[in-house]
Design an enzyme around this catalytic site. Structure first.
Site, PDB file in Angstrom:
ATOM      1  N   GLU A  27       0.834  -1.195   0.000  1.00 31.15           N
ATOM      2  CA  GLU A  27       0.000   0.000   0.000  1.00 31.15           C
ATOM      3  C   GLU A  27       0.873   1.250   0.000  1.00 31.15           C
ATOM      4  O   GLU A  27       1.971   1.263   0.560  1.00 31.15           O
ATOM      5  CB  GLU A  27      -0.911   0.015   1.239  1.00 31.15           C
ATOM      6  CG  GLU A  27      -1.847   1.219   1.288  1.00 31.15           C
ATOM      7  CD  GLU A  27      -2.879   1.140   2.403  1.00 31.15           C
ATOM      8  OE1 GLU A  27      -3.760   2.008   2.459  1.00 31.15           O
ATOM      9  OE2 GLU A  27      -2.811   0.189   3.211  1.00 31.15           O
ATOM     10  N   ASN A  72      -6.754   1.645   2.719  1.00 30.03           N
ATOM     11  CA  ASN A  72      -7.443   2.928   2.827  1.00 30.03           C
ATOM     12  C   ASN A  72      -7.018   3.903   1.732  1.00 30.03           C
ATOM     13  O   ASN A  72      -7.823   4.726   1.285  1.00 30.03           O
ATOM     14  CB  ASN A  72      -7.177   3.553   4.197  1.00 30.03           C
ATOM     15  CG  ASN A  72      -7.759   2.735   5.331  1.00 30.03           C
ATOM     16  OD1 ASN A  72      -8.510   1.790   5.115  1.00 30.03           O
ATOM     17  ND2 ASN A  72      -7.422   3.107   6.552  1.00 30.03           N
ATOM     18  N   ASN A 174     -12.349  -0.939  -0.809  1.00 31.12           N
ATOM     19  CA  ASN A 174     -11.695  -1.416   0.408  1.00 31.12           C
ATOM     20  C   ASN A 174     -12.459  -0.958   1.643  1.00 31.12           C
ATOM     21  O   ASN A 174     -12.742   0.235   1.793  1.00 31.12           O
ATOM     22  CB  ASN A 174     -10.270  -0.858   0.479  1.00 31.12           C
ATOM     23  CG  ASN A 174      -9.585  -1.190   1.788  1.00 31.12           C
ATOM     24  OD1 ASN A 174      -9.165  -2.333   2.006  1.00 31.12           O
ATOM     25  ND2 ASN A 174      -9.473  -0.219   2.677  1.00 31.12           N
ATOM     26  N   GLU A 175     -12.811  -1.898   2.512  1.00 30.59           N
ATOM     27  CA  GLU A 175     -13.383  -1.599   3.839  1.00 30.59           C
ATOM     28  C   GLU A 175     -14.451  -0.503   3.789  1.00 30.59           C
ATOM     29  O   GLU A 175     -14.457   0.418   4.606  1.00 30.59           O
ATOM     30  CB  GLU A 175     -12.266  -1.223   4.826  1.00 30.59           C
ATOM     31  CG  GLU A 175     -11.335  -2.380   5.125  1.00 30.59           C
ATOM     32  CD  GLU A 175     -10.293  -2.058   6.204  1.00 30.59           C
ATOM     33  OE1 GLU A 175     -10.240  -0.898   6.654  1.00 30.59           O
ATOM     34  OE2 GLU A 175      -9.545  -2.974   6.594  1.00 30.59           O
ATOM     35  N   TYR A 247      -6.718  -8.001  12.055  1.00 25.90           N
ATOM     36  CA  TYR A 247      -5.407  -7.716  12.641  1.00 25.90           C
ATOM     37  C   TYR A 247      -5.433  -8.162  14.091  1.00 25.90           C
ATOM     38  O   TYR A 247      -6.269  -7.716  14.872  1.00 25.90           O
ATOM     39  CB  TYR A 247      -5.075  -6.228  12.531  1.00 25.90           C
ATOM     40  CG  TYR A 247      -4.853  -5.784  11.104  1.00 25.90           C
ATOM     41  CD1 TYR A 247      -3.650  -6.048  10.460  1.00 25.90           C
ATOM     42  CD2 TYR A 247      -5.855  -5.131  10.396  1.00 25.90           C
ATOM     43  CE1 TYR A 247      -3.443  -5.665   9.151  1.00 25.90           C
ATOM     44  CE2 TYR A 247      -5.656  -4.736   9.076  1.00 25.90           C
ATOM     45  CZ  TYR A 247      -4.453  -5.004   8.462  1.00 25.90           C
ATOM     46  OH  TYR A 247      -4.255  -4.626   7.158  1.00 25.90           O
ATOM     47  N   GLU A 295      -6.514  -9.003   3.940  1.00 20.95           N
ATOM     48  CA  GLU A 295      -5.658  -8.303   4.901  1.00 20.95           C
ATOM     49  C   GLU A 295      -5.624  -9.109   6.183  1.00 20.95           C
ATOM     50  O   GLU A 295      -6.665  -9.336   6.802  1.00 20.95           O
ATOM     51  CB  GLU A 295      -6.169  -6.884   5.207  1.00 20.95           C
ATOM     52  CG  GLU A 295      -5.944  -5.878   4.098  1.00 20.95           C
ATOM     53  CD  GLU A 295      -6.281  -4.451   4.521  1.00 20.95           C
ATOM     54  OE1 GLU A 295      -6.062  -4.105   5.708  1.00 20.95           O
ATOM     55  OE2 GLU A 295      -6.774  -3.691   3.668  1.00 20.95           O
ATOM     56  N   GLN A 348       1.516  -6.031   5.779  1.00 17.13           N
ATOM     57  CA  GLN A 348       1.914  -5.826   4.398  1.00 17.13           C
ATOM     58  C   GLN A 348       3.257  -6.520   4.158  1.00 17.13           C
ATOM     59  O   GLN A 348       3.566  -7.450   4.908  1.00 17.13           O
ATOM     60  CB  GLN A 348       1.960  -4.342   4.106  1.00 17.13           C
ATOM     61  CG  GLN A 348       0.579  -3.691   4.236  1.00 17.13           C
ATOM     62  CD  GLN A 348       0.522  -2.252   3.783  1.00 17.13           C
ATOM     63  OE1 GLN A 348       1.353  -1.770   3.030  1.00 17.13           O
ATOM     64  NE2 GLN A 348      -0.460  -1.525   4.284  1.00 17.13           N
TER      65      GLN A 348
END
Length: 501
Positions: A27, A72, A174-175, A247, A295, A348
Site C-alpha cells: 500500500e 485505505n 476497500n473496507e 489484525y 488483509e 503488508q
C-alpha cells in the site's frame, strides 16, 4: 514433556489448496513503497528503482499475488495520477494517511515489480470517491491489447511494449463499511456501487477477470455478517469473492490468550462458510462465491500520523516470536478451510507492518517472515483434515484451547506430505506422533523449527538471526509413524515422503 497425536487419511480432505493464499499487500502508506519497494536514488536499487535486496527477500516468500494500492489509500486514489512521464505526475495530499504522495510509483511500476518477484498483481479500485467508469477504465488500461485510447496510453507509457499487464484479480473497493474510509456508505449503497462496477469492468475486459467485494472490516464491526450478507445477496452473480480482514493484537500482554488466536480465526472462517452456504441456498444458485482474506497480520504497537510528509515512518511494527506463531496459525487456518479460502494477503510486505524492514544500507528479516516463507515453499496439494489428540490449556476468556495447532497438505503428484505444527504452550514441550492411516511414511523426513525461550524475542539490526529457522529431527519408526519434539513456543514445518498403502 506432554504428548500429542495427529492422524491423517488421504481421503479425508477438504479439497485442493489454492496457492493464492500465499499473497501479500503493498500500500501507499509510510515507507512501504518509497524507501521500501521503490528507492531509485539508493545504490542498492536496480535501473527500475527497485531495491534489489527487497526483491530477493520477496522472491523467498513466493507470494502468488500482491494486492495494491490499498487499503485505505485506494478509496481516494485516482489511478491516472500514477501513469505517464514521472515529471508530469501530480503530487497529491493523501487523505488516508495524511501524507504527501508524489505518484512516481504507479500501475506500470507495480506490475513490473510483481513480475520481478514472480508474482501476480491484484488491484483494488477506488469505489469510495471513484466511479464505476473509473474502475472500468483502469481495467482497459491494464488489459486491453491495444487500439483504444487507454490501451495505447499504456503501450506508450511502457516504451512501445504491447504486452498487456494481464491483471486478472480486482478488488471492488476497500473496507467500505468503515466510517474512516473515504466515501463510506451503507451496505445497500456499496452493494449497488460494487455491482455496477463489476458489470462495467467485466464488460470492458479483454480477458476474464475475478472480482472481490469488500466485506466487513473485522469481527468487531457493528455490521459484521449483516453487511456481508447484504453485499452477497445483491452482488452474488457478479462477484467471485467476499473480502475478510483481521489484525491480531496482544495489548493486554497475555501470551497464552494471544497464542490461542487461531481459535478466533477458525471461528471467523466458519462464520463466512455458513454465510456463503446460506446465500447460495437462498438464491437457489449453482454458483459458488469464496473468501478472500486479503488483509491479515499482527498489528497493535506502531501507529502514528503522517504529518503531511513524504514517506513518513508509519506502522513499522517490530515482530517477535509469539507474533510469528500467530501468523503461522493464520496460514494453518486457511489451509484447513481450503474449501472456502482461495485468496489471502499478508498485510503488508515491506516496512509497514511487514516481514521485511529496510534502511539505506540493507534489510532486516523479521520473525513473521519465516513461517510464511517455509509454508509457501512446501505446502501443496490437497488439505488433509487433521484429527488431533492434544492436551488443553487455559487461554483467558477463550477458555480451554488445544495446545497443538495443526494443518496438513498432501501432494499426490510428488508423494509429499507437509505438516505445519504450532505448540502454543508457554511452559511445556510436546512429543508429537504423526500417523497417516493409508499412507506409508518413508525415511527421508525433514523439518524446520522456529522457536526461542523468550516469547518476546525479536530480530534487530544488532541480532538479525535471533529468531530464525533451524533443522528439526523427525524420526520414522518401524510402525510407519513419525515422531518429533516441539519445544514450547514453537512452529514446525515437516515434510515426509509417503506412498499409498
Amino acid at each position: 514433556m506432554k504428548s500429542a497425536t495427529v492422524r491423517l487419511m488421504s481421503c479425508a480432505n477438504v479439497g485442493p489448496i489454492d496457492r493464492r493464499i500465499f499473497g501479500g499487500f503493498l500500500e501507499h502508506l509510510g515507507r512501504a513503497v518509497y524507501e521500501g519497494a521503490y528507492d531509485p536514488d539508493n545504490p542498492l536499487s536496480n535501473p527500475q528503482g527497485f531495491r534489489t535486496d527487497v526483491l530477493e527477500l520477496m522472491r523467498g516468500l513466493r507470494m502468488a499475488t500482491v494486492r495494491y494500492p490499498g487499503g485505505n489509500f485506494a478509496s481516494a486514489y485516482n489511478w491516472r495520477d500514477g501513469v505517464g512521464p514521472r515529471e508530469q505526475r501530480p503530487v497529491r495530499a493523501d487523505f488516508a494517511w495524511q501524507s504527501i504522495e508524489p505518484n512516481t510509483f504507479g500501475t506500470d511500476e507495480f506490475v513490473a515489480w510483481c513480475r520481478a518477484i514472480d508474482s501476480k498483481p491484484m488491484i483494488t479500485v477506488n469505489l469510495g470517491t471513484g466511479t464505476a467508469a473509473d474502475a472500468a477504465a483502469w481495467v482497459e488500461y491494464c488489459n486491453f491489447p491495444g487500439g483504444t485510447a487507454l490501451s495505447d496510453m499504456r503501450i506508450a507509457n511502457n516504451a512501445g511494449d504491447r504486452t498487456p499487464h494481464d491483471v486478472t484479480l480486482w478488488c471492488l473497493g476497500n473496507e467500505m463499511d468503515g466510517p474512516w474510509q473515504a466515501g463510506h456508505v451503507p451496505a445497500e449503497a456499496y452493494a449497488l456501487r460494487a455491482d455496477q462496477a463489476a458489470r462495467l469492468m467485466r464488460g470492458i475486459g479483454a480477458a476474464p477477470i475475478e472480482l472481490t467485494a469488500a466485506g466487513s472490516s473485522g469481527r468487531t464491526m457493528p455490521g459484521y455478517m449483516q453487511w456481508d450478507r447484504t453485499v452477497l445477496e445483491y452482488c452474488w452473480d457478479t462477484i467471485d469473492y467476499i473480502a475478510a480482514h483481521r489484525y491480531s493484537e496482544n495489548r493486554a500482554n497475555d501470551s497464552p490468550r494471544f497464542l490461542a488466536e487461531g481459535v478466533e480465526i477458525d471461528s471467523i472462517l466458519d462464520d463466512y462458510a455458513a454465510l456463503l452456504r446460506y446465500v447460495k441456498a437462498r438464491r437457489k444458485s449453482v454458483k459458488n462465491v469464496y473468501l478472500s482474506f486479503d488483509e491479515w497480520n499482527v498489528w497493535y504497537r506502531a501507529r502514528g500520523e503522517g504529518n503531511w510528509s513524504h514517506a513518513p515512518h508509519l506502522l513499522e511494527e517490530v515482530y517477535n516470536l509469539e507474533d510469528a506463531l500467530v501468523c503461522a496459525q493464520y496460514l494453518n487456518a486457511f489451509i484447513r478451510h481450503a474449501d472456502v479460502v482461495k485468496l489471502a494477503c499478508l498485510a503488508q510486505v515491506v516496512n509497514v507492518i511487514a516481514p521485511v524492514l529496510t534502511r539505506a544500507d540493507g534489510v532486516l528479516v523479521q520473525s513473521i517472515y519465516h513461517p510464511f516463507a517455509l509454508m509457501a515453499e512446501h505446502v501443496a496439494g490437497v488439505s488433509l483434515t487433521p484429527f488431533v489428540g492434544t492436551p488443553l490449556y487455559t487461554a483467558g476468556d477463550r477458555g480451554e484451547v488445544p495446545v497443538l495447532d495443526a494443518a496438513a497438505a498432501y501432494d499426490e503428484t510428488t508423494g509429499r506430505l507437509c505438516m505445519s505444527l504450532v505448540n502454543r504452550s508457554t511452559t511445556d514441550a510436546l512429543r508429537v506422533t504423526l500417523d497417516a492411516a493409508d499412507l506409508t511414511m518413508q525415511s527421508d523426513a525433514a523439518g524446520e523449527l522456529i522457536t526461542h525461550d523468550d516469547p518476546k524475542a525479536h530480530n534487530d539490526w544488532d541480532a538479525p538471526q535471533r529468531v530464525t529457522p533451524k533443522a528439526l529431527a523427525v524420526e520414522i519408526g518401524d510402525d510407519g509413524r513419525a515422531t518429533l519434539t516441539l519445544p514450547r513456543l514453537s512452529h514446525a514445518v515437516v515434510r515426509i515422503t509417503v506412498r499409498k498403502r
